[in-house]
Each structure stands twice: as C-alpha cells, then as structure tokens.
Scaffold this active site. Structure first.
Site, PDB file in Angstrom:
ATOM      1  N   TYR A  92     -12.944  -1.465  12.613  1.00 54.22           N
ATOM      2  CA  TYR A  92     -13.062  -0.372  12.319  1.00 54.22           C
ATOM      3  C   TYR A  92     -14.814  -0.114  12.693  1.00 54.22           C
ATOM      4  CZ  TYR A  92      -9.244  -0.763   9.671  1.00 54.22           C
ATOM      5  OH  TYR A  92      -7.625  -0.709   9.228  1.00 54.22           O
ATOM      6  N   GLN A 125       0.733  -1.494  -0.070  1.00 50.74           N
ATOM      7  CA  GLN A 125      -0.198  -0.139   0.068  1.00 50.74           C
ATOM      8  C   GLN A 125       0.589   1.857  -0.009  1.00 50.74           C
ATOM      9  OE1 GLN A 125      -2.509  -1.266   3.272  1.00 50.74           O
ATOM     10  NE2 GLN A 125      -4.333  -0.466   2.275  1.00 50.74           N
ATOM     11  N   GLU A 163      -4.786  -2.038  14.046  1.00 56.16           N
ATOM     12  CA  GLU A 163      -5.728  -1.364  13.329  1.00 56.16           C
ATOM     13  C   GLU A 163      -6.646  -0.351  13.925  1.00 56.16           C
ATOM     14  OE1 GLU A 163      -6.215  -2.702   8.896  1.00 56.16           O
ATOM     15  OE2 GLU A 163      -4.502  -3.373   9.104  1.00 56.16           O
ATOM     16  N   ASN A 191      -7.938  -6.097  14.714  1.00 57.54           N
ATOM     17  CA  ASN A 191      -8.050  -5.085  13.797  1.00 57.54           C
ATOM     18  C   ASN A 191      -9.347  -5.187  13.653  1.00 57.54           C
ATOM     19  OD1 ASN A 191      -5.688  -4.805  12.660  1.00 57.54           O
ATOM     20  ND2 ASN A 191      -5.616  -5.360  10.855  1.00 57.54           N
ATOM     21  N   ASP A 230       2.790   0.403  -8.384  1.00 62.07           N
ATOM     22  CA  ASP A 230       3.883   0.861  -8.391  1.00 62.07           C
ATOM     23  C   ASP A 230       4.437   1.784  -7.490  1.00 62.07           C
ATOM     24  OD1 ASP A 230       3.005  -0.976 -10.590  1.00 62.07           O
ATOM     25  OD2 ASP A 230       3.233   0.258 -11.646  1.00 62.07           O
ATOM     26  N   ARG A 270       3.435  -0.228  13.693  1.00 53.34           N
ATOM     27  CA  ARG A 270       3.555  -1.297  12.296  1.00 53.34           C
ATOM     28  C   ARG A 270       3.536  -1.197  11.017  1.00 53.34           C
ATOM     29  NH1 ARG A 270      -2.370  -4.419  11.238  1.00 53.34           N
ATOM     30  NH2 ARG A 270      -0.825  -5.423  10.503  1.00 53.34           N
ATOM     31  N   ASN A 299      -1.657 -11.307   8.241  1.00 56.96           N
ATOM     32  CA  ASN A 299      -2.924  -9.548   8.254  1.00 56.96           C
ATOM     33  C   ASN A 299      -4.383 -10.209   8.219  1.00 56.96           C
ATOM     34  OD1 ASN A 299      -3.384  -6.695   9.374  1.00 56.96           O
ATOM     35  ND2 ASN A 299      -4.885  -7.315   7.025  1.00 56.96           N
ATOM     36  N   GLU A 300      -5.268 -10.432   8.630  1.00 56.20           N
ATOM     37  CA  GLU A 300      -6.266 -10.446   8.026  1.00 56.20           C
ATOM     38  C   GLU A 300      -6.329 -11.728   7.158  1.00 56.20           C
ATOM     39  OE1 GLU A 300      -8.319  -7.003   6.897  1.00 56.20           O
ATOM     40  OE2 GLU A 300      -8.065  -5.537   8.989  1.00 56.20           O
ATOM     41  N   HIS A 308      -2.221  -5.389 -12.485  1.00 53.00           N
ATOM     42  CA  HIS A 308      -1.067  -5.109 -14.446  1.00 53.00           C
ATOM     43  C   HIS A 308      -2.519  -5.716 -14.895  1.00 53.00           C
ATOM     44  CE1 HIS A 308       3.205  -4.213 -12.126  1.00 53.00           C
ATOM     45  NE2 HIS A 308       2.205  -3.172 -12.322  1.00 53.00           N
ATOM     46  N   HIS A 322       1.334  -9.442   4.501  1.00 54.18           N
ATOM     47  CA  HIS A 322      -0.171  -7.964   4.564  1.00 54.18           C
ATOM     48  C   HIS A 322      -0.431  -8.587   3.306  1.00 54.18           C
ATOM     49  CE1 HIS A 322      -1.678  -4.560   6.606  1.00 54.18           C
ATOM     50  NE2 HIS A 322      -2.643  -5.522   5.739  1.00 54.18           N
TER      51      HIS A 322
END
Ligand SMILES: *[C@@H]1O[C@H](CO)[C@@H](O)[C@H](O)[C@H]1NC(C)=O
Ligand SMILES: *[C@@H]1O[C@H](CO)[C@@H](O)[C@H](O)[C@H]1NC(C)=O
Ligand SMILES: *[C@@H]1O[C@H](CO)[C@@H](O)[C@H](O)[C@H]1NC(C)=O
Length: 495
Positions: free
Chosen positions: A332, A40, A399, A330, A73, A98, A187-188, A60, A143
C-alpha cells in the site's frame, strides 16, 4: 538526527512527474479484480451453524480495543447479500474476485470431522454466481479468523495446527477445486503473527514480542507448505489450479545515501517481507540470513539457550521452498528507513531484532489511515526488488488501495489508482517485471479491524447506519470500470 532537508532533495529526483498517467495499455492477458475478506464483510456471525472465531471473540470481549467498540457481527451483511455483491463485480467488469473462506463457517470447531453444510452451500452459491457471470474466484483460505476452539489449544503456537489447516485445505480443494483455480493459503502472516502474538493488539492478544510471533510464523510456513503439497499430490492433476501465499510489505527506502541506511532498508524488508517470502519464494529457501544471524546473536546476548527464531531442518527448508505457482503481493505505501543503534540488548522484540527506524515524509499525500501515504514510485521499486531478489516470478498484486472517509466523489482514490497503476505499468513495460494481475482493495467499505468502520477502502460505499446495508457506486467505480474495459489509464492509449 540527520538533516531532513538534504533527504527531501534526494527524494525529489526519485519521483515520476505525477498527474500524467502512463498512456500505454496493460498487456492483453493482464487481469483486474477486487477483494474482500470474510470477517470484514460477511456478518452472519452465528447464522446457520457457523462457529465462533477469534475475531468474534475478541471484538465481543474487548470492544474497547476497537474504534467505537465496533465488530463484524453484521459488517456489510454479505452473507445475505452476496448476489448483490456479484452484481457489483459484474457492473465493474471485474475479471476475478478475491475473497476468503471463513474457516469456522465451514468447520465450526476448526476440525474436519464436523462440516457445516450451510456454510459449504454459501460458498458454493457464491462461487457459482461468480462463474455464471464470468468472474473467476480467487480464494484465500485464511484471512485471520481462526476458529476459537483452535485458539484454545494454543493457536498458531501449537504445531498440530499444521494438521488442522491441512485437513481444512484438503476439504476445500475437494469441495470447491473444480471451480476454484486460484488459491491463497494465508493472507499477510507477518500481520497476524506480529500483531496477534508479538504486540498483542490483534487476537489472540498475546504479547510475547520476538518469541511467539516467530513461533507463529514457523507453524504457518509449515502449514502453507503442507497445503501446497497436498494440492500438488492429490489435486493438481485433475484440477489444474494454482496455489500461493500472500505476503505483504511496504517499500522501505533508505533515508539517506549512507551505506548504513541502505543496509537498514534492506534489513527492514527482510524482517517484514523476507520473513515469509524467503522460505517460499527464494531459490535458497529458509529465513533470510540476516534474520537468522541477528536473532541468534541477540538471543545469546540476552541469555537464551537458543535462538528465539526457530530453526528449519534442511528437509523442512526443501519441503517449504518453491511451494508457489505465482507470487502474491499486498502493498500500500512506502516508509523511509534509517539505521538505529537505539535498541539495547535486554528487551527481546521484533523491532529490536530489526533495529531500524522508519518514518514517512511529511510532504507525501495522505489518506484516512496514518500509515498510508501515496508514494507510487515505492510500488515500482518494490516490484523491481522482488523481481531481482526472487528470480523473476510471475507476480499478482493481491491487494492495493486507498482509504478515505467514505465520500462518493473519491478523487483521492482515483488519484491513487492512477498513480499506482502507472507505476505498475512502468515496472511491466520499462523494467520487465512480470506482473499479471491487479487487485483493488476493496470491493466494499468494510470492517477495518482495529479501526472499525472509521477508514473506508471500498470502491462501493456501504451505508452502515441502514440495517439493509445499501451499496452505492463511488466515482472510483466508474474510473476502474473504464480501466478494466480498456486496459488503459487515459482516454486513448497508444497502441
Ligand atoms: C497529491 O495530491 C495532489 C492533489 O490531489 C495531486 O495533484 C498529486 O498528483 C498527488 N500526488 C501523488 C503522488 O499522488
Ligand atoms: C496442541 O494441540 C493438541 C491437540 O491437537 C493438544 O493435545 C495439546 O494439548 C496442544 N498443546 C498445547 C500446548 O495446548
Ligand atoms: C509471466 O509469467 C507467466 C507464468 O509463468 C509466463 O507464462 C509468461 O511468459 C511470463 N511473461 C513474461 C513477460 O515473462
């Protein structure tokens, strides 16, 4: 259809009066940090010997599946600008950062027989810059960015990935373990298994809902446990760090007081969260019984010769159980959960196996992400639920955060952090839940997977139109800086 009016009334009494942050301090040893993930933010997707990963390949090959055809990219160009990122963390006063390793930057083919020294140097330099500024590195090994050659042999559907991941984990502990004391393996996993191998919207884009998602999860749980045991046996004595696996969920609130909806909400938590959390964090280990029973039953009625949910042997249950040194969470938002009879036998799938309808209340404050509503009381309930169901673990929130469109005066984000941190404080001080750390997602506006750069979670703005990707503090930077420095959400806290 149930009556939504009644529902709204009953919800109302659940909410703390908002707008009045808790005026007590976070415990002295409570730590605050912020987070990113390699794909990310890093960019440099083929710099200095990095191998291709499944997100490189997917963005891509299928740009039409990503908002505005974007990719990672360049992203925030953190591969070249990491020293600036460390300055941002220092300015914030973060206790920890993290971030994740890009597996293919360290091991271009995914296999440990070919190490990319430039990739190793990148992380060595980042970690050393963090340490010399008093910022503790928290490293996620995986991740979502699997090296492409490992996808070519079946990805997480191929059990030999347990060995490849174990080799990568061992190498990481060897190279970085003197400095890194907090490791997260995955992660997740529910996201990359469900959406990658079930729904097919994430790479590798496989649509075997209710089959390959469970196979993926099975391999991942074994890989996590193996990495944990390697740390335990080969590194813990000398490095004395901690290992965990990040599990995520929203809170699911029963949509009514009916026993059916209560059961539905619990089932949804078990299928989303318990799927991974139970095997590792629950004193009994294994998958949640409700998953084992329901998937076996539906599989049989669908004509499968055995359950679509793979089985762990008793030895495997024991091997995976307890493979954590703290609980990584994590979360939200919150959803309402309603019992559903709409899922006829016939189409295997995770949603059908769960048989729960979820939705959000129209009155809840929204964000730039359709799924993210601001429901702070859900945080408090989730923390209590984890505390009760998993035998009072130490919890680090790895998170939590809010999306908007990138504005510098981000009052919505400040409100979110105030409300959610208040809820966490109540869980700690009033309910006795052992939360010891909080991670704001994220440090930077970044590549938000399928949503490209359309949803912004950063406390620092990044200008993606400028090739230099300049960073600018937002109002929330100052807000969090003060919270971290004072451990207090208001001007003056009670002692
Ligand atoms: C919802 O937004 C309003 C206006 O910004 C704010 O006053 C209120 O506290 C928010 N509620 C929650 C639960 O965040
Ligand atoms: C699984 O990986 C191994 C190499 O580790 C390979 O020999 C085998 O063919 C793979 N299985 C599948 C189904 O691709
Ligand atoms: C929280 O967990 C840590 C680590 O296990 C432990 O040292 C501490 O005593 C716990 N705190 C509370 C209040 O339970």
């Amino acid at each position: 259809m149930k009556s939504r009016a009644l529902l709204l009334l009953s919800l109302h009494i659940l909410s703390r009066t908002t707008g009045e942050p808790i005026n007590k301090k976070f415990p002295e040893n409570f730590i605050f940090g912020t987070a990113t993930a390699a794909y990310q933010v890093e960019g440099g997707w083929q710099d200095d010997g990095k191998g291709e990963n499944i997100w490189d390949y997917f963005t891509h090959t299928y740009p039409d599946r990503i908002a505005n055809g974007e990719n990672g990219d360049v992203a925030c160009d953190s591969y070249h600008k990491y020293l600036e990122d460390v300055d941002l963390l220092k300015n914030l006063g973060a206790n920890f950062y993290r971030f994740s390793f890009s597996w293919a930057r360290i091991l271009p083919t995914g296999k440990a027989d070919q190490v990319n020294q430039a990739g190793v140097d990148y992380y060595k330099n980042l970690i050393s810059a963090l340490k010399s500024n008093g910022i503790e590195p928290f490293v996620t090994l995986y991740h979502w960015d699997l090296p492409k050659p490992l996808e070519d042999i079946g990805g997480w559907l191929n059990e030999t990935l347990v060995e490849y991941f174990a080799d990568y984990a061992r190498l990481s502990f060897t190279l970085f373990g003197d400095d890194v004391k907090n490791w997260m393996t995955f992660n997740e996993a529910d996201q990359f298994c469900q959406v990658g191998y079930g729904y097919g919207a994430f790479p590798p884009g496989i649509r075997q809902d209710g089959i390959d998602d469970y196979l993926c999860g099975h391999t991942v749980l074994k890989a996590h446990a193996k990495a944990y045991h390697i740390y335990d046996e080969e590194f813990r004595a000398t490095q004395n760090g901690r290992v965990s696996m990040v599990v995520d969920t929203e809170w699911y609130e029963p949509a009514s007081d009916s026993d059916q909806d209560k059961e539905a909400a619990d089932r949804k938590l078990q299928f989303t969260f318990g799927w991974f959390a139970n095997a590792i964090y629950h004193p009994d280990g294994n998958y949640p019984q409700v998953m084992i029973d329901r998937i076996a039953d539906r599989s049989q009625k669908e004509g499968f010769s055995k359950s679509r949910l793979p089985e762990f042997t008793p030895e495997e249950v024991d091997y995976i159980k307890g493979t954590f040194d703290f609980f990584s969470l994590n979360t939200y938002s919150t959803n309402l959960a309603e019992w559903s009879d709409d899922y006829a036998i016939g189409n295997p799938g995770w949603d059908a196996d769960t048989s729960v309808t979820t939705y959000q209340d129209g009155s809840w404050n929204s964000s730039a992400s359709s799924w993210l509503k601001v429901v702070p009381w859900g945080m408090r309930k989730l923390l209590n639920w984890i505390n009760e169901n998993y035998d009072h673990p130490e919890i680090v929130i790895t998170e939590n955060g809010f999306s908007d469109h990138g504005e510098l005066d981000d009052q919505g984000r400040i409100n979110y952090y105030t409300e959610y941190l208040s809820a966490i404080l109540q869980a700690i001080l009033e309910d006795g839940v052992n939360v010891t750390g909080y991670t704001a997602w994220g440090l930077l506006d970044n590549f938000q997977w399928l949503n490209g750069y359309t949803e912004k979670f950063g406390i620092y703005q990044v200008n993606f139109d400028d090739p230099d990707r300049p960073r600018t503090p937002k109002a929330s930077t100052e807000f969090l800086k003060k919270v971290i420095a004072t451990k207090c959400l208001v001007d003056v806290c009670e002692d």
